[in-house]
Design a protein around this motif. Structure first.
Motif, short mmCIF file in Angstrom:
data_model
loop_
_atom_site.label_atom_id
_atom_site.label_comp_id
_atom_site.label_asym_id
_atom_site.label_seq_id
_atom_site.Cartn_x
_atom_site.Cartn_y
_atom_site.Cartn_z
N GLY A 1 -13.91 -17.59 -25.07
CA GLY A 1 -13.69 -17.16 -23.69
C GLY A 1 -14.93 -17.27 -22.84
O GLY A 1 -14.87 -17.66 -21.66
N PHE A 2 -16.09 -16.96 -23.43
CA PHE A 2 -17.36 -17.01 -22.71
C PHE A 2 -17.78 -18.45 -22.45
O PHE A 2 -18.12 -18.82 -21.31
CB PHE A 2 -18.42 -16.28 -23.53
N ASN A 3 -17.75 -19.27 -23.48
CA ASN A 3 -18.19 -20.67 -23.34
C ASN A 3 -17.40 -21.44 -22.31
O ASN A 3 -17.95 -22.26 -21.56
CB ASN A 3 -18.09 -21.39 -24.69
N HIS A 4 -16.10 -21.19 -22.26
CA HIS A 4 -15.23 -21.94 -21.37
C HIS A 4 -14.98 -21.24 -20.05
O HIS A 4 -14.17 -21.73 -19.24
CB HIS A 4 -13.90 -22.23 -22.08
N ALA A 5 -15.67 -20.11 -19.83
CA ALA A 5 -15.56 -19.38 -18.55
C ALA A 5 -14.10 -19.24 -18.14
O ALA A 5 -13.70 -19.61 -17.02
CB ALA A 5 -16.37 -20.10 -17.47
N LEU A 6 -13.27 -18.66 -19.02
CA LEU A 6 -11.82 -18.66 -18.80
C LEU A 6 -11.40 -17.77 -17.64
O LEU A 6 -10.28 -17.91 -17.15
CB LEU A 6 -11.13 -18.20 -20.09
N PHE B 1 -18.55 -12.14 -19.32
CA PHE B 1 -18.42 -11.09 -20.34
C PHE B 1 -16.98 -10.63 -20.46
O PHE B 1 -16.46 -10.44 -21.57
CB PHE B 1 -19.32 -9.90 -19.99
N LEU B 2 -16.31 -10.45 -19.33
CA LEU B 2 -14.90 -10.03 -19.36
C LEU B 2 -14.03 -11.09 -20.02
O LEU B 2 -13.12 -10.77 -20.80
CB LEU B 2 -14.41 -9.76 -17.93
N ALA B 3 -14.32 -12.37 -19.76
CA ALA B 3 -13.56 -13.45 -20.38
C ALA B 3 -13.74 -13.44 -21.89
O ALA B 3 -12.77 -13.61 -22.65
CB ALA B 3 -14.01 -14.80 -19.81
#
Length: 450
Positions: free
Chosen positions: A324-329, A336-338
């Motif tokens: 979630g963090f790497n792909h900025a979902l 952080f929330l992603a």
């Protein structure tokens, strides 16, 4: 079977309230280091030897059942005992508290890893931890193999599984399915290939009268009822369907969060043989197929999972967070929330089925878990898992010892740490946490001063 008599404690056994049990399960969630063997040993010492909440025989009966199921057997054992003592609410509390502390800890450590992984101190620690993880996976291969490969036929299954995944990159689910079918079919003509006494059934001891003793009749809620089974399955179906349908409708089927939910649903149903069995499948999907994280990050995540309380399969929370963090979902402003949402999603879909298997299946499977037609497929799967884990160990070795590929320099420092860690594990049987700690210090010194 002859029992060894142990002088029972003087204090009488009294009924245990729900909140007394709640406090114990909460404590267990913070002290459950050492992988499934260590976690089961802690529960045995606390619940059988000291508190005498459950007898040795009943404890082993529950453990033998949990070892037949996919998923983390230590967490499922906690669910089982919690359920046996305090109905469904007791099972839910025991299982949730077993993983909740490690989820919070792993989210925090994953964020630190992403944000500060390039800081020399952090990088140095991981420089030493990665070789230790390689040694730990080789040791896991040996431990599982020595326990499960009881004859040449099972060795043959392990070898075939290794060849299939190493040379032909056969998907892990296909290997598991093939092994299960082979085990079921051969058990009809060659049952002796799969007949083996469970190691946990030996050396039973008597620690005095227990609250749930050998002859204590099953409580009313532990007796099988179709209405109760139907109720649990319907609720479980809703708990699975509502989140994944919501993700599909709001984000689309191809979105990473939806794919995480579906992928870890499949992973939860394939973890026969413990966490190390599912790691190759997680690697195939999360690294190769979806590219949620890199091979190096996968090794680092396993190191974090080994170093925190809770089941080792909690490494999936790291995978979800990094993905979630790497792909900025959720956008560049909510990294952080992603990551946190990714960790929560994969944890939910990974552990949901552990509760279903116990709450729905225990009254049924308890009467059938020694039948060969049920155990033979699982025996064959476990044998195949040994070959798959060996492939994982070689994968880790390649990325640790040749971090930039075979065409580049061999990392002699990592090789020395790996060999030292293997000697510590194989010859001296030193606790995994101590091996990781010592390797991390060695890596820090080498990274900063050599």
């Amino acid at each position: 079977m002859q029992q060894q008599q142990i002088t029972p404690p003087d204090h009488p056994i009294v009924s245990i309230s729900f909140w007394q049990a709640f406090l114990f399960w909460l404590k267990l969630g913070f002290i459950s280091f050492g992988g499934p063997a260590g976690q089961i040993a802690v529960m045995h010492q606390e619940l059988v030897e000291q508190k005498r909440w459950i007898s040795e025989k009943r404890f082993l009966h529950a453990l033998n059942y949990c070892m037949l199921l996919p998923g983390p057997e230590a967490q499922q054992l906690a669910i089982y005992i919690g359920w046996l003592m305090h109905r469904t609410a007791g099972g839910l509390v025991a299982g949730i508290l077993f993983v909740l502390p490690s989820l919070f800890i792993l989210i925090a450590l994953s964020w630190i890893y992403i944000e500060f992984g390039d800081v020399p101190i952090i990088a140095g620690l991981f420089y030493g931890i990665k070789p230790a993880v390689t040694a730990i996976v080789f040791h896991a291969t040996y431990r599982i193999g020595s326990r499960s490969l009881k004859n040449n036929f099972l060795y043959l299954i392990a070898a075939a599984a290794f060849i299939a995944i190493f040379f032909f990159n056969v998907p892990f689910p296909l290997i598991v399915l093939s092994a299960a079918i082979l085990g079921y079919l051969l058990s009809k003509k060659q049952p002796h290939l799969f007949a083996a006494q469970n190691a946990h059934q030996s050396k039973q001891k008597h620690y005095g009268a227990a609250l749930i003793d050998d002859d204590t009749p099953p409580p009313a809620h532990a007796i099988f009822r179709w209405t109760q089974l139907t109720k649990i399955l319907v609720i479980a179906a809703l708990l699975w369907c509502i989140p994944i349908i919501s993700l599909t409708l709001s984000l689309g089927w191809e979105h990473a969060y939806t794919q995480m939910a579906w992928f870890f649903t499949k992973a939860a149903l394939l973890t026969f043989g413990g966490a190390y069995a599912v790691l190759p499948y997680v690697y195939q999907g999360a690294v190769n197929h979806y590219a949620w994280l890199s091979p190096t990050q996968m090794i680092d995540g396993l190191a974090l999972g080994e170093s925190t309380p809770g089941p080792l399969i909690m490494v999936v929370a790291f995978v979800g967070f990094v993905g979630g963090f790497n792909h900025a979902l959720l956008g560049a402003d909510h990294l952080f929330l992603a990551g946190t949402l990714g960790a929560v999603i994969v944890t939910w879909f990974t552990f949901l089925f552990s509760f279903v298997f116990i709450l729905a299946g225990a009254p049924i499977i308890e009467s059938t878990h020694n039948e060969l037609k049920f155990t033979a497929p699982l025996t064959a799967i476990t044998a195949a898992v040994v070959g798959v884990i060996l492939n994982l160990a070689l994968f880790f070795s390649y990325h640790v010892l040749w971090p930039q590929g075979f065409d580049h320099a061999f990392n002699y420092e990592a090789a020395i740490i790996t060999i030292a860690a293997m000697i510590a594990l194989f010859k001296f049987q030193i606790n995994v946490l101590y091996v990781i700690f010592a390797s991390a210090l060695c890596g820090l010194v080498l990274y900063l001063f050599v």
